[in-house]
Design a protein around this motif. Sequence first.
Motif, PDB file in Angstrom:
ATOM      1  N   GLN B  71       4.115   5.021  11.207  1.00 14.10           N
ATOM      2  CA  GLN B  71       3.238   4.686  10.087  1.00 14.10           C
ATOM      3  C   GLN B  71       2.274   3.608  10.522  1.00 14.10           C
ATOM      4  O   GLN B  71       2.653   2.445  10.650  1.00 14.10           O
ATOM      5  CB  GLN B  71       4.073   4.169   8.927  1.00 14.10           C
ATOM      6  CG  GLN B  71       4.947   5.239   8.345  1.00 14.10           C
ATOM      7  CD  GLN B  71       5.009   5.152   6.837  1.00 14.10           C
ATOM      8  OE1 GLN B  71       4.863   4.082   6.261  1.00 14.10           O
ATOM      9  NE2 GLN B  71       5.204   6.277   6.206  1.00 14.10           N
ATOM     10  N   ALA B  72       1.051   4.019  10.772  1.00 13.45           N
ATOM     11  CA  ALA B  72       0.013   3.059  11.128  1.00 13.45           C
ATOM     12  C   ALA B  72      -0.960   2.997   9.960  1.00 13.45           C
ATOM     13  O   ALA B  72      -1.376   4.030   9.458  1.00 13.45           O
ATOM     14  CB  ALA B  72      -0.707   3.504  12.393  1.00 13.45           C
ATOM     15  N   PRO B  73      -1.304   1.800   9.506  1.00  5.53           N
ATOM     16  CA  PRO B  73      -2.289   1.707   8.424  1.00  5.53           C
ATOM     17  C   PRO B  73      -3.584   2.392   8.827  1.00  5.53           C
ATOM     18  O   PRO B  73      -3.916   2.450  10.013  1.00  5.53           O
ATOM     19  CB  PRO B  73      -2.496   0.208   8.265  1.00  5.53           C
ATOM     20  CG  PRO B  73      -1.288  -0.424   8.860  1.00  5.53           C
ATOM     21  CD  PRO B  73      -0.852   0.484   9.958  1.00  5.53           C
ATOM     22  N   HIS B  74      -4.303   2.884   7.832  1.00 11.59           N
ATOM     23  CA  HIS B  74      -5.564   3.544   8.145  1.00 11.59           C
ATOM     24  C   HIS B  74      -6.563   2.507   8.631  1.00 11.59           C
ATOM     25  O   HIS B  74      -6.819   1.526   7.941  1.00 11.59           O
ATOM     26  CB  HIS B  74      -6.088   4.267   6.912  1.00 11.59           C
ATOM     27  CG  HIS B  74      -7.066   5.320   7.265  1.00 11.59           C
ATOM     28  ND1 HIS B  74      -6.675   6.546   7.753  1.00 11.59           N
ATOM     29  CD2 HIS B  74      -8.414   5.319   7.274  1.00 11.59           C
ATOM     30  CE1 HIS B  74      -7.750   7.256   8.023  1.00 11.59           C
ATOM     31  NE2 HIS B  74      -8.821   6.533   7.753  1.00 11.59           N
ATOM     32  N   PRO B  75      -7.112   2.690   9.839  1.00  8.37           N
ATOM     33  CA  PRO B  75      -8.049   1.681  10.330  1.00  8.37           C
ATOM     34  C   PRO B  75      -9.350   1.680   9.534  1.00  8.37           C
ATOM     35  O   PRO B  75      -9.786   2.721   9.047  1.00  8.37           O
ATOM     36  CB  PRO B  75      -8.309   2.095  11.782  1.00  8.37           C
ATOM     37  CG  PRO B  75      -7.765   3.457  11.941  1.00  8.37           C
ATOM     38  CD  PRO B  75      -6.879   3.774  10.778  1.00  8.37           C
ATOM     39  N   ARG B  76      -9.929   0.521   9.427  1.00  6.25           N
ATOM     40  CA  ARG B  76     -11.198   0.449   8.697  1.00  6.25           C
ATOM     41  C   ARG B  76     -12.119  -0.563   9.365  1.00  6.25           C
ATOM     42  O   ARG B  76     -11.693  -1.418  10.149  1.00  6.25           O
ATOM     43  CB  ARG B  76     -10.961   0.071   7.240  1.00  6.25           C
ATOM     44  CG  ARG B  76     -10.327  -1.269   7.134  1.00  6.25           C
ATOM     45  CD  ARG B  76     -10.217  -1.743   5.726  1.00  6.25           C
ATOM     46  NE  ARG B  76      -9.522  -3.026   5.779  1.00  6.25           N
ATOM     47  CZ  ARG B  76      -9.200  -3.739   4.739  1.00  6.25           C
ATOM     48  NH1 ARG B  76      -9.492  -3.316   3.539  1.00  6.25           N
ATOM     49  NH2 ARG B  76      -8.592  -4.892   4.881  1.00  6.25           N
ATOM     50  N   ILE B  77     -13.382  -0.429   9.031  1.00  2.32           N
ATOM     51  CA  ILE B  77     -14.400  -1.307   9.593  1.00  2.32           C
ATOM     52  C   ILE B  77     -15.059  -2.066   8.448  1.00  2.32           C
ATOM     53  O   ILE B  77     -15.458  -1.463   7.456  1.00  2.32           O
ATOM     54  CB  ILE B  77     -15.473  -0.495  10.351  1.00  2.32           C
ATOM     55  CG1 ILE B  77     -14.817   0.406  11.400  1.00  2.32           C
ATOM     56  CG2 ILE B  77     -16.503  -1.413  10.990  1.00  2.32           C
ATOM     57  CD1 ILE B  77     -15.807   1.353  12.071  1.00  2.32           C
TER      58      ILE B  77
END
Lengths: 112, 230
Positions: B71-77
Amino acid sequence: MISTDTDILSLAEAWARSGRGVALATVIETWGSAPRPVGSHLVIDDAGNFQGSVSGGCVEGAVVEEAAEVIGDGKARTLEFGVADETAWKVGLSCGGRIRVYVERIAAEKAN
Amino acid sequence: MELSILSALNAERTARRASVLVTTIESGAQRLVKASEIATDPLAEVLDKQLRMAKSAMVEVEGAQYFLTVQAPHPRIVITGAVHVSQAMAPMAKLLDLDLVIIDPRTAFATSERFPGVRLLTEWPDEAIATIGLDGYTAFVALTHDPKIDDPGLEAALRSDCFYIGALGSRKTHARRIERLAAAGFDETATGRIHAPIGLDIGAVSPAEIALAILAEIVSSLRGPRRKPA
């Protein structure tokens, strides 16, 4: 896709907390053109309700059936589906792929 | 699976923290390894690798089969600057499945006509960031060229554990930026986290090429081996 499968884990927790018997099925391996990726979940309760998907519909019926056993005896099982697998299951994947599905019971917290 | 393990897994995800559920196929034994515990886990190497790829997988270690539910958090910019480069970054980030938030208090820049379908926050960066938060799965990019807007954003990013921090500007501009940040109390280790000049060196000229260089550098930071702590 990710959000869908993680929503399933929240649902599994909610179902278990509401006192239902719950099993979680997870695609743990795929070969060939399997319809759902590794890590996909299906959650099943003791009344046969289910949410999510491990195959896009091809083998859900068989998984739900097996899940009832898992909820009953608490023993996790690994199921294999696919055209290449002649030994165990009659339900094949029409796409020609193979998948391995891990089915486990969500054990309720022990009441003390 | 024990309900307590499932609860913990869900709680980590809700808090945007990475974790890996390790299931031993043979015995059914399970344990949840939080991101902060990976380094000391017996399976550290494979856990780290799968987490970087954000992929659940079956692995075999010393003859035993394990399924890793990753479970990896959704990456964001998070970007300061509703500018030309961020206009190019928005559709590219969408293709890369990276969430994007643009902060720019200048309402003439941050318009939905210029950024269709993009989340725009027209507050000052310190206020906006207080609302959205920055974490280890956030890349922060400063693009305005205006210290009044970029600096508060960079300061917030340096105080967070953003996996990537980048700032647009020439070496000269960046040298002045480092002086300002030093005056604000950030030492060399801190300011050394800032990628500047920003983006992979591909000779980018146009805004779209600069956007490509920045996104390539972000993907490299996200998927590549973790940089060793200085």
